[in-house]
Design a protein around this motif. Structure first.
Motif, PDB file in Angstrom:
ATOM      1  N   ALA A   1       2.444   1.753  -3.338  1.00  0.00           N
ATOM      2  CA  ALA A   1       1.690   2.277  -4.292  1.00  0.00           C
ATOM      3  C   ALA A   1       1.222   3.824  -4.145  1.00  0.00           C
ATOM      4  O   ALA A   1       0.730   4.376  -5.035  1.00  0.00           O
ATOM      5  CB  ALA A   1       0.321   1.555  -4.125  1.00  0.00           C
ATOM      6  N   SER A   2       1.385   3.919  -2.911  1.00  0.00           N
ATOM      7  CA  SER A   2       1.320   5.422  -2.334  1.00  0.00           C
ATOM      8  C   SER A   2       2.411   6.529  -2.673  1.00  0.00           C
ATOM      9  O   SER A   2       2.542   7.774  -2.544  1.00  0.00           O
ATOM     10  CB  SER A   2       0.810   5.813  -0.899  1.00  0.00           C
ATOM     11  N   GLY A   3       3.631   5.798  -3.227  1.00  0.00           N
ATOM     12  CA  GLY A   3       4.851   6.627  -3.439  1.00  0.00           C
ATOM     13  C   GLY A   3       5.983   6.419  -2.661  1.00  0.00           C
ATOM     14  O   GLY A   3       6.876   7.022  -2.871  1.00  0.00           O
ATOM     15  N   ALA A   4       5.998   5.372  -1.664  1.00  0.00           N
ATOM     16  CA  ALA A   4       6.863   5.567  -0.841  1.00  0.00           C
ATOM     17  C   ALA A   4       8.249   4.554  -1.274  1.00  0.00           C
ATOM     18  O   ALA A   4       7.705   3.703  -2.208  1.00  0.00           O
ATOM     19  CB  ALA A   4       6.562   4.946   0.467  1.00  0.00           C
TER      20      ALA A   4
ATOM     21  N   GLU B   1      -4.211   2.848   6.102  1.00  0.00           N
ATOM     22  CA  GLU B   1      -4.399   4.260   5.511  1.00  0.00           C
ATOM     23  C   GLU B   1      -3.523   5.198   6.158  1.00  0.00           C
ATOM     24  O   GLU B   1      -3.163   5.173   7.269  1.00  0.00           O
ATOM     25  CB  GLU B   1      -6.082   4.414   6.019  1.00  0.00           C
ATOM     26  N   PRO B   2      -3.421   6.502   5.446  1.00  0.00           N
ATOM     27  CA  PRO B   2      -2.525   7.549   6.015  1.00  0.00           C
ATOM     28  C   PRO B   2      -3.298   7.916   7.067  1.00  0.00           C
ATOM     29  O   PRO B   2      -4.454   8.250   7.115  1.00  0.00           O
ATOM     30  CB  PRO B   2      -2.608   8.596   4.660  1.00  0.00           C
TER      31      PRO B   2
ATOM     32  N   PHE C   1       0.920  -0.960  -0.055  1.00  0.00           N
ATOM     33  CA  PHE C   1       0.040   0.127  -0.172  1.00  0.00           C
ATOM     34  C   PHE C   1       0.886   1.207   0.001  1.00  0.00           C
ATOM     35  O   PHE C   1       0.484   2.269  -0.956  1.00  0.00           O
ATOM     36  CB  PHE C   1      -0.770  -0.029   1.117  1.00  0.00           C
ATOM     37  N   TRP C   2       1.823   1.302   0.807  1.00  0.00           N
ATOM     38  CA  TRP C   2       2.755   2.365   0.811  1.00  0.00           C
ATOM     39  C   TRP C   2       3.459   2.644  -0.541  1.00  0.00           C
ATOM     40  O   TRP C   2       3.706   3.643  -0.816  1.00  0.00           O
ATOM     41  CB  TRP C   2       4.033   2.311   1.982  1.00  0.00           C
TER      42      TRP C   2
END
Length: 242
Positions: free
Chosen positions: A212-215, A232-233, A209-210
């Motif tokens: 995919a979020s750009g981490a 979730e953020p 998930f991270w």
């Protein structure tokens, strides 16, 4: 935070090992048996090998993508996972035969290097496992010269799903835990080497998930080492304030 991995205790060897000169077959002539009449290549562990080039690897992966689409990565992971589990069982057999040791009685670092060096001899690349965070429920494996990533070149995304599966399968058997793996940086993304994260299914889902979020890999490591496990953020107290 409670660890998701119950640490398996590995002790120093209580018995002397056999001479490594008799079991470390790093040269091609010693490790492989080339039967030119039958067109067969077997290695020292009596497994059959195939010599293939980059075109074969690229064609195989592209063929899978053509047949199953986006599920190709998942399929490669599952193939690798079953491969890794079977290889863990086979490794424990020849490790006992050649060295008189088991994973429980051997130095862990020695056992891990002994397992992987045939992969290096076969062209799968060199590795560097980092098990320092096992007590926290996760650990890393760095891979250099991935046969898959080197063959595909720059893709802008992780491509070494087969390796991720192999590592997850092997360590699940070796550590007697249900482990998953994901690639958090890849040579095919422009990185110098590939890095895999291993841990529980929940932790791997969080990492993906991270990603995919750009981490990036370093950010993921920092967040896990800080004890963070958020899917979730976190909402800011100032959210919505203008």
């Amino acid at each position: 935070m409670t660890s998701n991995i119950q640490r398996k205790v590995f002790q120093n060897p209580p018995i002397p090992i056999h001479s490594t000169r008799d079991v470390c077959h790093y040269s091609r002539a010693d490790f492989y048996d080339f039967d030119m009449e039958r067109g067969k290549i077997t290695d020292y562990h009596r497994q059959r090998n195939l010599l293939v080039g980059e075109d074969f690897i690229v064609s195989l992966l592209k063929g899978l993508e053509h047949e199953v689409g986006e599920a190709a990565g998942w399929l490669c992971y599952q193939i690798g996972y079953e491969w890794g589990k079977e290889d863990a069982v086979l490794f424990q057999s020849w490790f006992q035969e050649f060295y008189g040791l088991t994973l429980e009685t051997s130095n862990l670092g020695f056992a891990m290097e002994t397992w992987w060096w045939p992969y290096t001899a076969q062209g799968w690349g060199a590795w560097s496992p980092n098990l320092s965070n096992r007590d926290s429920g996760f650990f890393y494996v760095d891979l250099y010269d991935s046969a898959v990533a080197k063959s595909l070149g720059y893709m802008g995304k992780p491509v070494c799903h087969l390796y991720a599966g192999i590592l997850a399968g092997f360590f699940s058997i070796a550590f007697e835990q249900n482990l998953c793996s994901t690639e958090i940086q890849c040579y095919a993304m422009g990185n110098e080497f590939c890095r895999f994260l291993l841990g529980s299914e929940e932790r791997i889902q969080v990492a993906e998930f991270w990603i995919a979020s750009g981490a990036n890999a370093n950010e993921i490591a920092e967040r896990f080492e800080a004890g963070e496990m958020e899917l979730e953020p976190q909402s800011s107290v100032a959210a919505g304030v203008v």
